[in-house]
Write an enzyme that holds these catalytic residues in place. Structure first.
Site, mmCIF file in Angstrom:
data_model
loop_
_atom_site.group_PDB
_atom_site.id
_atom_site.type_symbol
_atom_site.label_atom_id
_atom_site.label_comp_id
_atom_site.label_asym_id
_atom_site.label_seq_id
_atom_site.Cartn_x
_atom_site.Cartn_y
_atom_site.Cartn_z
ATOM 1 N N HIS A 160 -9.263 -4.033 -1.641
ATOM 2 C CA HIS A 160 -8.252 -3.288 -0.878
ATOM 3 C C HIS A 160 -8.731 -1.856 -0.641
ATOM 4 C CE1 HIS A 160 -3.992 -2.332 0.273
ATOM 5 N NE2 HIS A 160 -4.398 -1.121 -0.088
ATOM 6 N N GLU A 161 -9.250 -1.216 -1.689
ATOM 7 C CA GLU A 161 -9.680 0.181 -1.559
ATOM 8 C C GLU A 161 -10.937 0.312 -0.697
ATOM 9 O OE1 GLU A 161 -7.307 1.927 -2.248
ATOM 10 O OE2 GLU A 161 -6.312 0.574 -3.643
ATOM 11 N N HIS B 283 -9.999 0.385 2.823
ATOM 12 C CA HIS B 283 -9.617 1.750 3.239
ATOM 13 C C HIS B 283 -10.850 2.544 3.657
ATOM 14 C CE1 HIS B 283 -5.329 2.339 2.695
ATOM 15 N NE2 HIS B 283 -5.368 1.657 1.562
ATOM 16 N N CYS C 154 0.853 -1.188 0.000
ATOM 17 C CA CYS C 154 0.000 0.000 0.000
ATOM 18 C C CYS C 154 0.891 1.241 0.000
ATOM 19 C CB CYS C 154 -0.891 -0.018 1.243
ATOM 20 S SG CYS C 154 -2.014 1.373 1.357
#
Length: 136
Positions: free
Chosen positions: A126-127, A130, A85
């Protein structure tokens, strides 16, 4: 506008607020920043540029895509992998899904629904992590 990458883990650990049409400039900045980092980055969430909104941008098989308020509504075929990341140093182990169905809004805030698989699905997961304040 290219923004600086946020590395503040306390900020990154916050759950993002819903995006609104007033956040269209944030999405443009997110895309500019992603394109600037394209050699080492395939996706960004708004909190990675210091804005706590539920917006992600990513490489979708060679073209860039932005999602406002994305949510995974279905997932299938779990697997273990490792990810890096821009906001964090190193590589970390994580669990992902080979296939995900995502609900989101486009730049006109029209509702969309699509199933993504493989590498693109991994980037989106993954995003969205976040957006949930989950630090990989």
């Amino acid at each position: 506008m290219i923004r600086e990458i946020c590395k503040d883990e306390a900020f990154l650990a916050q759950k993002a607020e819903l995006a609104t049409p007033a956040d269209l400039q944030v999405a443009a900045d997110l895309l500019d920043t992603l394109i600037h980092h394209k050699e080492g980055c395939v996706g960004l969430a708004a909190n990675m540029i210091g804005v706590n909104k539920r917006i992600i941008a990513f490489d979708n098989d060679g073209s860039y895509m932005v999602m406002f308020n994305p949510q995974i509504i279905k997932k299938a075929e779990p697997y273990d992998t490792e990810e890096g990341c821009l906001s964090l140093s190193g590589i970390r182990p994580t669990k992902r899904w080979k296939s995900i169905k995502v609900s989101w809004q486009n730049e006109k805030f029209q509702q969309r629904l699509k199933t993504f698989t493989g590498w693109t699905a991994q980037i989106i997961q993954h995003e969205i992590d976040h957006c949930e304040g989950i630090i990989i």
